[in-house]
Design an enzyme around this catalytic site. Structure first.
Site, PDB file in Angstrom:
ATOM      1  N   LYS A 187       0.854  -1.201   0.000  1.00 14.64           N
ATOM      2  CA  LYS A 187       0.000   0.000   0.000  1.00 14.64           C
ATOM      3  C   LYS A 187       0.881   1.238   0.000  1.00 14.64           C
ATOM      4  O   LYS A 187       1.712   1.414   0.883  1.00 14.64           O
ATOM      5  CB  LYS A 187      -0.919   0.054   1.231  1.00 14.64           C
TER       6      LYS A 187
ATOM      7  N   CYS B  97      14.010  10.565   6.838  1.00  9.26           N
ATOM      8  CA  CYS B  97      13.995  10.059   8.218  1.00  9.26           C
ATOM      9  C   CYS B  97      15.367  10.196   8.875  1.00  9.26           C
ATOM     10  O   CYS B  97      15.461  10.382  10.077  1.00  9.26           O
ATOM     11  CB  CYS B  97      13.512   8.615   8.241  1.00  9.26           C
TER      12      CYS B  97
ATOM     13  N   GLU C 228      10.714  15.221  15.784  1.00  6.30           N
ATOM     14  CA  GLU C 228      11.048  15.175  14.366  1.00  6.30           C
ATOM     15  C   GLU C 228      10.215  16.223  13.620  1.00  6.30           C
ATOM     16  O   GLU C 228       8.998  16.240  13.735  1.00  6.30           O
ATOM     17  CB  GLU C 228      10.741  13.781  13.809  1.00  6.30           C
TER      18      GLU C 228
HETATM   19  P1  NAI Z   1       2.208   8.131   8.705  1.00  6.30           P
HETATM   20  O1  NAI Z   1       3.059   7.290   9.562  1.00  6.30           O
HETATM   21  O2  NAI Z   1       0.802   8.412   9.143  1.00  6.30           O
HETATM   22  O3  NAI Z   1       2.105   7.482   7.226  1.00  6.30           O
HETATM   23  C1  NAI Z   1       2.995   6.543   6.683  1.00  6.30           C
HETATM   24  C2  NAI Z   1       2.229   5.388   6.062  1.00  6.30           C
HETATM   25  O4  NAI Z   1       1.474   4.741   7.071  1.00  6.30           O
HETATM   26  C3  NAI Z   1       1.226   5.795   4.985  1.00  6.30           C
HETATM   27  O5  NAI Z   1       1.206   4.817   3.978  1.00  6.30           O
HETATM   28  C4  NAI Z   1      -0.091   5.781   5.727  1.00  6.30           C
HETATM   29  O6  NAI Z   1      -1.196   5.536   4.886  1.00  6.30           O
HETATM   30  C5  NAI Z   1       0.116   4.617   6.675  1.00  6.30           C
HETATM   31  N1  NAI Z   1      -0.721   4.639   7.889  1.00  6.30           N
HETATM   32  C6  NAI Z   1      -1.171   5.712   8.581  1.00  6.30           C
HETATM   33  N2  NAI Z   1      -1.912   5.318   9.624  1.00  6.30           N
HETATM   34  C7  NAI Z   1      -1.935   3.957   9.605  1.00  6.30           C
HETATM   35  C8  NAI Z   1      -2.533   2.965  10.430  1.00  6.30           C
HETATM   36  N3  NAI Z   1      -3.266   3.296  11.490  1.00  6.30           N
HETATM   37  N4  NAI Z   1      -2.339   1.665  10.102  1.00  6.30           N
HETATM   38  C9  NAI Z   1      -1.584   1.329   9.044  1.00  6.30           C
HETATM   39  N5  NAI Z   1      -1.003   2.218   8.233  1.00  6.30           N
HETATM   40  C10 NAI Z   1      -1.172   3.518   8.500  1.00  6.30           C
HETATM   41  O7  NAI Z   1       2.977   9.495   8.457  1.00  6.30           O
HETATM   42  P2  NAI Z   1       2.353  10.916   8.041  1.00  6.30           P
HETATM   43  O8  NAI Z   1       1.118  11.187   8.832  1.00  6.30           O
HETATM   44  O9  NAI Z   1       2.248  10.942   6.574  1.00  6.30           O
HETATM   45  O10 NAI Z   1       3.526  11.898   8.502  1.00  6.30           O
HETATM   46  C11 NAI Z   1       3.607  12.318   9.849  1.00  6.30           C
HETATM   47  C12 NAI Z   1       5.034  12.383  10.321  1.00  6.30           C
HETATM   48  O11 NAI Z   1       5.577  11.074  10.304  1.00  6.30           O
HETATM   49  C13 NAI Z   1       5.989  13.184   9.470  1.00  6.30           C
HETATM   50  O12 NAI Z   1       5.936  14.557   9.760  1.00  6.30           O
HETATM   51  C14 NAI Z   1       7.298  12.569   9.848  1.00  6.30           C
HETATM   52  O13 NAI Z   1       7.745  13.123  11.064  1.00  6.30           O
HETATM   53  C15 NAI Z   1       6.967  11.119  10.063  1.00  6.30           C
HETATM   54  N6  NAI Z   1       7.286  10.302   8.873  1.00  6.30           N
HETATM   55  C16 NAI Z   1       8.431   9.555   8.877  1.00  6.30           C
HETATM   56  C17 NAI Z   1       8.801   8.857   7.754  1.00  6.30           C
HETATM   57  C18 NAI Z   1      10.057   8.055   7.707  1.00  6.30           C
HETATM   58  O14 NAI Z   1      10.656   7.915   6.644  1.00  6.30           O
HETATM   59  N7  NAI Z   1      10.493   7.450   8.795  1.00  6.30           N
HETATM   60  C19 NAI Z   1       8.007   8.905   6.520  1.00  6.30           C
HETATM   61  C20 NAI Z   1       6.788   9.661   6.633  1.00  6.30           C
HETATM   62  C21 NAI Z   1       6.478  10.338   7.772  1.00  6.30           C
END
Ligand code: NAI
Ligand code: MG
Length: 497
Positions: free
Chosen positions: A193, A302, A399
């Site tokens: 996904k 990240c 972050e």
């Molecule tokens: P997120 O963690 O909500 O989204 C990442 C993925 O997880 C997306 O595919 C989303 O659809 C999925 N997701 C969201 N909620 C879920 C759930 N309950 N169960 C399963 N999958 C789920 O991140 P978001 O809201 O886009 O960004 C928020 C913050 O997260 C950013 O500001 C950043 O600090 C951090 N982040 C870190 C990343 C990394 O590379 N480690 C990448 C993206 C965000």
């Protein structure tokens, strides 16, 4: 700020005007509900495309296809060399369509197309090629036993089963490749996904995977939201393992959701990676290195070097140098080849980053450069340097995931205290050490609690190098040989002779 908006080439335009459906069981299908959602170009805020939106029923269909492909299909049983050839072919197809994929990625995420081409697309192709080679090299070992009697014992490394991959929006194609390629090499089948902000490159990749000729159901690709499709995957009994990259907050939700069938999990979560600069450095070398560490990919990385600790004897020069680079970075729309930094991925992400900058100001940080969101279209944020930050400020603890550097001076030569300063975070993804003293560099490297330590560089990644976090930056490692812990089960076979 250059607001020239450019059009994508013919191949990317043709993709944008095709129907964007899921790949399930070797067929392109629409969502069961018929629902679609809009994808936005962050350079302008305009609609780019509509894609099908998965709910739990589409997840069920994709998992059923992956389950069939694993339980009765050819993929896990195929000769490793045949799997290797098919995985290699995906890498070749990515290269063949590199410019188109780079344009799709730039339009969808906002990153400069030049970066998308040489980083996202080139490294994705390389990941499939590198991992293809492991298909023929994964094996077990023989183990001498001390138990009384005569035995032959050996281990087998078998695919973990059906994998659910959930990827974020900052490197949509590349992080899909990080997950798909090793899982394929291990003989798993899978459902991926994409992130709701950036579903497009995964859908183009789905077409290339079909073209490569993988058996039906081995790779299934859906688009949808985290709270619905993502959560359904994490709770699904037909999935044996979830590989997730995203926020630490959602990582914790996934740990709870996975308890139902005790899914295996690998989690690559947030970071707040320090850069420690010692007094003996060549400032002219550190400055571009540190600027690149925080501003690469709009800071949406990240492992971004988001906390700069420089010794007081070089602090002013390093901060001035980084601020000067920041003030000259060309912001612009993602398809403009002159653009050096694009917009953030979404209005929401810009609001989040601007909120942090505001908090930094209120908590007493000095804005050395940047600090604003330029007027006009698109979700841009100026590259920003905050100085005079300290360990209790929100901008240092959390972050930000945007182009914002927190710079703090230190006046110490005790490596344990310097390590404690660098380690003062719940995260442990990465760190960089800047010094010409090899003894200091390697001593500090052992004291840093993080999965990657870079010396005189930052964000040096390679398909052969394991990557992942200590502490709340996650569980497990991606890339290198280590990634196969995530995608294989070890079986011990013992025969009494
Ligand atoms: P997120 O963690 O909500 O989204 C990442 C993925 O997880 C997306 O595919 C989303 O659809 C999925 N997701 C969201 N909620 C879920 C759930 N309950 N169960 C399963 N999958 C789920 O991140 P978001 O809201 O886009 O960004 C928020 C913050 O997260 C950013 O500001 C950043 O600090 C951090 N982040 C870190 C990343 C990394 O590379 N480690 C990448 C993206 C965000
Ligand atoms: Mg979220």
């Amino acid at each position: 700020m250059d607001s020239t908006v450019m059009k994508p080439g013919g191949a990317a335009q043709a993709f944008l005007s095709r129907a964007k459906r899921f790949l399930i069981g070797g067929e392109f299908v629409e969502s069961i509900s018929g629902k679609t959602f809009e994808v936005v170009d962050p350079s302008t805020g305009n609609a780019l495309a509509r894609v099908c939106e998965a709910d739990h029923r589409d997840v069920d269909a994709a998992v059923a296809a992956a389950r069939r492909a694993f339980d009765t299909g050819p993929w896990p049983r195929m000769k490793p060399a045949e799997r290797q050839a098919l995985i290699w072919k995906i890498g070749e197809l990515i290269d063949r369509h590199a410019q188109e994929l780079a344009e799709i990625e730039a339009l969808d995420n906002g990153k400069p197309v030049t970066i998308a081409r040489v980083v996202d697309v080139a490294y994705s192709a390389e990941m499939f090629r590198y991992m293809s080679g492991w298909a023929t090299k994964l094996g077990g070992r023989t183990i001498p036993l001390s138990a009384p009697g005569d035995y032959l014992s050996y281990t087998l490394r078998e695919p973990v089963g059906v994998v659910g991959h959930i990827v974020p929006w900052n490197f949509p194609l590349l992080l899909a490749a990080w997950k798909l390629a090793p899982a394929l090499a291990a003989g798993c089948t899978m459902v991926l996904k994409s992130a709701e902000q950036t579903p497009l490159s995964a859908l183009r990749l789905a077409e290339l995977i079909q073209e490569a000729g993988l058996p039906p159901g081995v790779v299934n690709i859906i688009s949808g939201f985290g709270e619905t499709a993502g959560a359904a995957m994490c709770a699904h009994d037909g999935i044996d393992k979830i590989a997730f990259t995203g926020s630490t907050e959602v990582g914790k939700l996934i740990v709870k959701a996975a308890a139902g069938n005790l899914k295996r999990l690998s989690l690559e979560l947030g970071g707040k990676s320090p850069m420690v600069v010692f007094p003996d450095v060549d400032v002219a070398q550190v400055v571009p290195g540190a600027a690149g560490a925080i501003f690469f990919n709009q800071g949406e990385v990240c492992s971004a070097g988001s906390r700069l600790y420089a010794h007081r004897s070089v602090f002013d020069k390093v901060v001035e140098g980084v601020a000067e680079i920041a003030s000259k970075i060309k912001l612009g729309s993602s398809l403009n080849p002159a653009t050096e930094m694009g917009p953030l991925v979404s209005e929401e992400q810009r609001a989040r980053v601007m909120g942090y900058i505001e908090k930094g100001r209120k908590e007493g940080a000095a804005v050395v450069t940047g600090g604003n969101a330029p007027n006009g279209l698109g979700y841009f944020v100026q590259p920003t340097v905050l100085a005079g930050t300290h360990k209790d400020m929100t901008v240092v603890r959390e972050e930000i995931f945007g182009p914002v550097l927190c710079a703090e001076r230190f006046d110490d030569d005790d490596l344990d205290r310097i390590a404690a300063m660098a380690n003062n975070t719940p995260y442990g993804l990465a760190a960089s050490i800047w010094t010409r003293d090899i003894s200091i560099a390697h001593k500090l490297a052992t004291r840093i609690r993080a999965g990657s330590v870079w010396i005189n560089c930052h964000n040096a990644l390679d398909a052969a190098l394991p990557f992942g976090g200590f502490k709340q930056s996650g569980w497990g490692r991606e890339m290198g040989e280590e990634v196969f812990h995530a995608y294989t089960e070890v079986k011990a076979v013992t025969a009494a002779l």
